[in-house]
Write a protein that holds these residues in place. Structure first.
Motif, mmCIF file in Angstrom:
data_model
loop_
_atom_site.group_PDB
_atom_site.id
_atom_site.type_symbol
_atom_site.label_atom_id
_atom_site.label_comp_id
_atom_site.label_asym_id
_atom_site.label_seq_id
_atom_site.Cartn_x
_atom_site.Cartn_y
_atom_site.Cartn_z
ATOM 1 N N GLN A 46 0.858 -1.181 0.000
ATOM 2 C CA GLN A 46 0.000 0.000 0.000
ATOM 3 C C GLN A 46 0.894 1.231 0.000
ATOM 4 O O GLN A 46 1.906 1.278 0.696
ATOM 5 C CB GLN A 46 -0.921 0.030 1.219
ATOM 6 N N LEU A 86 -8.713 -6.667 -11.269
ATOM 7 C CA LEU A 86 -8.729 -7.990 -10.662
ATOM 8 C C LEU A 86 -8.404 -9.001 -11.754
ATOM 9 O O LEU A 86 -9.126 -9.091 -12.748
ATOM 10 C CB LEU A 86 -10.084 -8.309 -10.040
ATOM 11 N N GLU A 126 -4.894 -8.224 -7.362
ATOM 12 C CA GLU A 126 -5.905 -7.194 -7.188
ATOM 13 C C GLU A 126 -5.239 -5.847 -6.938
ATOM 14 O O GLU A 126 -4.351 -5.729 -6.100
ATOM 15 C CB GLU A 126 -6.802 -7.557 -5.999
ATOM 16 N N LEU A 127 -5.652 -4.846 -7.690
ATOM 17 C CA LEU A 127 -5.181 -3.474 -7.555
ATOM 18 C C LEU A 127 -6.389 -2.611 -7.253
ATOM 19 O O LEU A 127 -7.347 -2.576 -8.041
ATOM 20 C CB LEU A 127 -4.504 -3.009 -8.848
ATOM 21 N N ASP A 128 -6.375 -1.955 -6.104
ATOM 22 C CA ASP A 128 -7.481 -1.085 -5.701
ATOM 23 C C ASP A 128 -6.954 0.320 -5.460
ATOM 24 O O ASP A 128 -5.992 0.507 -4.706
ATOM 25 C CB ASP A 128 -8.136 -1.578 -4.408
ATOM 26 N N TYR A 129 -7.586 1.305 -6.086
ATOM 27 C CA TYR A 129 -7.247 2.695 -5.834
ATOM 28 C C TYR A 129 -8.031 3.163 -4.622
ATOM 29 O O TYR A 129 -9.206 2.835 -4.464
ATOM 30 C CB TYR A 129 -7.527 3.548 -7.073
ATOM 31 N N LEU A 130 -7.377 3.931 -3.759
ATOM 32 C CA LEU A 130 -7.923 4.280 -2.453
ATOM 33 C C LEU A 130 -8.407 5.736 -2.400
ATOM 34 O O LEU A 130 -7.841 6.603 -3.058
ATOM 35 C CB LEU A 130 -6.849 4.071 -1.380
ATOM 36 N N ARG A 188 -10.804 7.470 -3.481
ATOM 37 C CA ARG A 188 -11.291 8.212 -4.638
ATOM 38 C C ARG A 188 -12.684 8.789 -4.413
ATOM 39 O O ARG A 188 -13.109 9.681 -5.142
ATOM 40 C CB ARG A 188 -11.295 7.330 -5.883
ATOM 41 N N HIS A 234 -2.926 3.677 -3.755
ATOM 42 C CA HIS A 234 -3.455 2.372 -4.136
ATOM 43 C C HIS A 234 -2.919 1.263 -3.234
ATOM 44 O O HIS A 234 -1.958 1.453 -2.495
ATOM 45 C CB HIS A 234 -3.121 2.057 -5.597
ATOM 46 N N GLU A 285 -12.850 3.383 -13.761
ATOM 47 C CA GLU A 285 -12.784 1.925 -13.676
ATOM 48 C C GLU A 285 -11.340 1.427 -13.656
ATOM 49 O O GLU A 285 -10.981 0.493 -14.364
ATOM 50 C CB GLU A 285 -13.534 1.303 -14.868
ATOM 51 N N ASP A 286 -10.481 2.039 -12.854
ATOM 52 C CA ASP A 286 -9.064 1.674 -12.833
ATOM 53 C C ASP A 286 -8.741 0.477 -11.950
ATOM 54 O O ASP A 286 -7.676 -0.116 -12.098
ATOM 55 C CB ASP A 286 -8.206 2.864 -12.401
ATOM 56 N N ASN A 287 -9.595 0.143 -11.004
ATOM 57 C CA ASN A 287 -9.328 -1.037 -10.177
ATOM 58 C C ASN A 287 -9.203 -2.252 -11.088
ATOM 59 O O ASN A 287 -9.814 -2.320 -12.147
ATOM 60 C CB ASN A 287 -10.430 -1.254 -9.150
#
Length: 108
Positions: free
Chosen positions: A9, A64, A38-42, A44, A20, A60-62
């Protein structure tokens, strides 16, 4: 090694939309190496859609991904884990990124 989980992170100083978290999970089998990435943007939700788009991102940048890797990856990942120096910081500074490696041992 039965499984390997890598977590990352960005530091607390990285603002949205750049902040992210990443999690990669590897499950070792006899005939395959299953993975989930998995990549999650935080954070936002604190920004408007226009602010996110202006920074070159989309809504829609996250990401999986999951699938199987060739068995040749097993040996390489085990080698890297064995070379990794483990540290256990009690608390992170704001400018430090979070890294975690979790190893599910079989004979490891």
């Amino acid at each position: 090694m039965k499984s390997l989980i890598l977590r990352f992170q960005t530091s607390a100083l990285i603002p949205a939309p750049y902040a992210h978290a990443i999690e990669a999970i590897f499950s070792f089998g006899q005939n395959s190496l299953d993975y989930k990435f998995e990549l999650d943007y935080l954070d936002r939700d604190q920004l408007s859609e226009e602010e996110i788009l202006d920074e070159g991102f989309s809504m829609e940048d996250n990401l999986l991904l999951s699938g199987k890797l060739p068995l040749v990856w097993n040996e390489q990942l085990e080698s890297l884990v064995n070379k990794t120096e483990k540290t256990y910081p009690k608390e992170l500074e704001d400018d430090q990124e979070f890294w975690d490696i979790e190893i599910g041992a079989e004979n490891f």
